[in-house]
Motif scaffolding. Structure first.
Motif, PDB file in Angstrom:
ATOM      1  N   LYS A 269     -37.787  -6.851   7.576  1.00  0.00           N
ATOM      2  CA  LYS A 269     -38.731  -5.739   7.460  1.00  0.00           C
ATOM      3  C   LYS A 269     -40.168  -6.250   7.343  1.00  0.00           C
ATOM      4  O   LYS A 269     -41.084  -5.722   7.969  1.00  0.00           O
ATOM      5  N   LEU A 270     -40.347  -7.280   6.514  1.00  0.00           N
ATOM      6  CA  LEU A 270     -41.686  -7.820   6.312  1.00  0.00           C
ATOM      7  C   LEU A 270     -42.209  -8.468   7.593  1.00  0.00           C
ATOM      8  O   LEU A 270     -43.371  -8.255   7.979  1.00  0.00           O
ATOM      9  N   MET A 271     -41.380  -9.219   8.281  1.00  0.00           N
ATOM     10  CA  MET A 271     -41.816  -9.878   9.507  1.00  0.00           C
ATOM     11  C   MET A 271     -42.170  -8.852  10.582  1.00  0.00           C
ATOM     12  O   MET A 271     -43.160  -9.011  11.304  1.00  0.00           O
ATOM     13  N   GLU A 272     -41.374  -7.803  10.674  1.00  0.00           N
ATOM     14  CA  GLU A 272     -41.686  -6.744  11.642  1.00  0.00           C
ATOM     15  C   GLU A 272     -42.999  -6.062  11.283  1.00  0.00           C
ATOM     16  O   GLU A 272     -43.824  -5.770  12.167  1.00  0.00           O
ATOM     17  N   TYR A 273     -43.198  -5.833   9.987  1.00  0.00           N
ATOM     18  CA  TYR A 273     -44.445  -5.204   9.548  1.00  0.00           C
ATOM     19  C   TYR A 273     -45.651  -6.085   9.885  1.00  0.00           C
ATOM     20  O   TYR A 273     -46.680  -5.597  10.378  1.00  0.00           O
ATOM     21  N   LEU A 274     -45.550  -7.397   9.626  1.00  0.00           N
ATOM     22  CA  LEU A 274     -46.674  -8.299   9.853  1.00  0.00           C
ATOM     23  C   LEU A 274     -47.063  -8.391  11.328  1.00  0.00           C
ATOM     24  O   LEU A 274     -48.195  -8.743  11.658  1.00  0.00           O
ATOM     25  N   SER A 275     -46.121  -8.073  12.207  1.00  0.00           N
ATOM     26  CA  SER A 275     -46.431  -8.072  13.642  1.00  0.00           C
ATOM     27  C   SER A 275     -46.922  -6.707  14.126  1.00  0.00           C
ATOM     28  O   SER A 275     -47.339  -6.574  15.279  1.00  0.00           O
ATOM     29  N   SER A 276     -46.881  -5.711  13.253  1.00  0.00           N
ATOM     30  CA  SER A 276     -47.199  -4.334  13.641  1.00  0.00           C
ATOM     31  C   SER A 276     -48.698  -4.116  13.818  1.00  0.00           C
ATOM     32  O   SER A 276     -49.526  -4.917  13.371  1.00  0.00           O
ATOM     33  N   GLU A 277     -49.047  -3.022  14.449  1.00  0.00           N
ATOM     34  CA  GLU A 277     -50.454  -2.686  14.642  1.00  0.00           C
ATOM     35  C   GLU A 277     -51.176  -2.516  13.312  1.00  0.00           C
ATOM     36  O   GLU A 277     -52.349  -2.899  13.179  1.00  0.00           O
ATOM     37  N   LYS A 278     -50.492  -1.959  12.321  1.00  0.00           N
ATOM     38  CA  LYS A 278     -51.115  -1.728  11.020  1.00  0.00           C
ATOM     39  C   LYS A 278     -51.533  -3.041  10.381  1.00  0.00           C
ATOM     40  O   LYS A 278     -52.695  -3.229   9.997  1.00  0.00           O
ATOM     41  N   ALA A 279     -50.595  -3.971  10.248  1.00  0.00           N
ATOM     42  CA  ALA A 279     -50.903  -5.246   9.606  1.00  0.00           C
ATOM     43  C   ALA A 279     -51.881  -6.067  10.436  1.00  0.00           C
ATOM     44  O   ALA A 279     -52.808  -6.683   9.901  1.00  0.00           O
ATOM     45  N   GLN A 280     -51.691  -6.070  11.735  1.00  0.00           N
ATOM     46  CA  GLN A 280     -52.576  -6.833  12.608  1.00  0.00           C
ATOM     47  C   GLN A 280     -54.007  -6.304  12.550  1.00  0.00           C
ATOM     48  O   GLN A 280     -54.969  -7.067  12.654  1.00  0.00           O
ATOM     49  N   SER A 281     -54.148  -5.007  12.343  1.00  0.00           N
ATOM     50  CA  SER A 281     -55.485  -4.413  12.203  1.00  0.00           C
ATOM     51  C   SER A 281     -56.156  -4.889  10.913  1.00  0.00           C
ATOM     52  O   SER A 281     -57.370  -5.112  10.878  1.00  0.00           O
ATOM     53  N   ILE A 282     -55.360  -5.053   9.856  1.00  0.00           N
ATOM     54  CA  ILE A 282     -55.909  -5.553   8.591  1.00  0.00           C
ATOM     55  C   ILE A 282     -56.342  -7.001   8.756  1.00  0.00           C
ATOM     56  O   ILE A 282     -57.408  -7.409   8.290  1.00  0.00           O
ATOM     57  N   TYR A 283     -55.502  -7.809   9.417  1.00  0.00           N
ATOM     58  CA  TYR A 283     -55.889  -9.194   9.714  1.00  0.00           C
ATOM     59  C   TYR A 283     -57.226  -9.226  10.444  1.00  0.00           C
ATOM     60  O   TYR A 283     -58.131  -9.997  10.105  1.00  0.00           O
TER      61      TYR A 283
END
Length: 336
Positions: A269-283
């Motif tokens: 779940k965490l790995m999928e989230y980190l690749s998501s648009e939401k997390a990538q936008s925060i990066y």
């Protein structure tokens, strides 16, 4: 008796529920600094209810996981460079991940074909130059070995993973012999022995110690946001090397699932989230890195630096030369 059994049953159900809730966690071992990843992890906790436990370290996570063996609590390991990422794979401390979602979010050349590692962000290995001179019309990594930069270059240790990655890419393009000659030229042009971090080299340019330095792109953005360091960034140009040849070298941060992950479902779940648009936008917004998810734009700050051509060489091809790169750096005694 029936009442006692009913009470006992209720207690058992309640305990089971508490145990299930307690199990909703994921353990992260991270080479990435807390301020860089905590915004994403907090968002993940709020979104999923899964508690994220993090161990931060500057080095030694591979050895720690090896010592812990099958009892290691590590679920996901986050690295700040390709060298650490591939070291985990080589030591067989990871397991493959099956996720169409991650594969859809991350381009093929930025992930392992066997699903053992994934890139999370990209950063360019830029050449910074002093505003005491004109901004270079075109500058290449190869130029750093030329006579025009004699006594004018500052850099951190050649053995740092960021520089090992650059040298490994040079080997991939030029071969060992030519890369060794290049390293000897760069060493001869150093204004001082390699020392400090990437930001310290920009500070040295501001102070007149040198005129050019190597540094990752996102540090430029971080310096611009730092009241004490903004003057350093204002003193330099950020240049994207090799735009008329193969393109600028791009390193990555990355993630793997640990071999004995005790919370495998939550790790996924965490790995999928980190690749998501939401997390990538925060990066992109907070860290000023280049997102690997092609649907996510760079931040306004990064966009202001201009578009550039990245070296298209697959990360795996570059990392395959990392041992050779370390050997060449030793042979030329780069840090001495």
């Amino acid at each position: 008796m029936k009442k006692l059994l009913s009470i006992a049953s209720a207690i058992a159900i309640s305990c089971s529920s508490l145990i299930a809730q307690a199990a909703e966690e994921v353990n992260v071992y991270s080479y990435r600094q807390p301020f860089l990843i905590e915004p994403m992890l907090k968002e993940f906790e709020d979104q999923t209810g899964v508690k994220v436990n993090v161990v931060f370290a500057k080095k030694g996570l591979e050895e720690r996981i090896e010592r812990e063996g099958k009892f290691s609590p590590a679920d996901v390991v986050l690295t700040s460079d390709m060298i650490s990422l591939f070291d985990l794979v080589d030591r067989k401390l990871v397991q493959p991940v099956s996720s169409n979602e991650i594969n859809d979010n991350i381009p093929v050349h930025l992930r392992d074909p066997n699903n053992q590692w994934y890139s999370l962000t990209m950063r360019v290995r830029n050449i910074y130059s002093s505003k005491r001179s004109d901004k270079p019309v075109d500058i290449n990594y190869e130029d750093l070995a030329s006579a025009q930069y004699q006594g004018k270059i500052c850099t951190r240790s050649g053995k740092h993973p960021y520089n090992i990655g650059l040298v490994a890419s040079m080997i991939a393009h030029k071969g060992e012999a030519e890369t060794k000659k290049w390293l000897e030229g760069v060493k001869a042009n150093l204004a001082r022995r390699p020392q400090g971090n990437d930001r310290a080299q920009v500070k040295a340019i501001k102070e007149g110690v040198c005129d050019v330095s190597l540094g990752n792109s996102y540090y430029f953005g971080k310096m611009l946001q730092n009241e004490d360091q903004k003057a350093w960034a204002d003193a330099v140009y950020i240049n994207f090397p090799n735009q008329s040849t193969e393109g600028s070298h791009v390193n990555i941060s990355g993630m793997v699932m640990a071999k004995y992950a005790p919370n495998k479902d939550n790790a996924l779940k965490l790995m999928e989230y980190l690749s998501s648009e939401k997390a990538q936008s925060i990066y992109a917004r907070d860290n000023m890195e280049y997102p690997v998810n092609p649907k996510v734009p760079v931040s306004d700050t990064v966009a202001a630096w201009g578009k550039f051509k990245a070296d298209p060489l697959p990360i795996s091809d570059i990392a395959a030369n990392r041992t050779k790169a370390q050997r060449l750096l030793d042979e030329v005694k780069f840090d001495l």
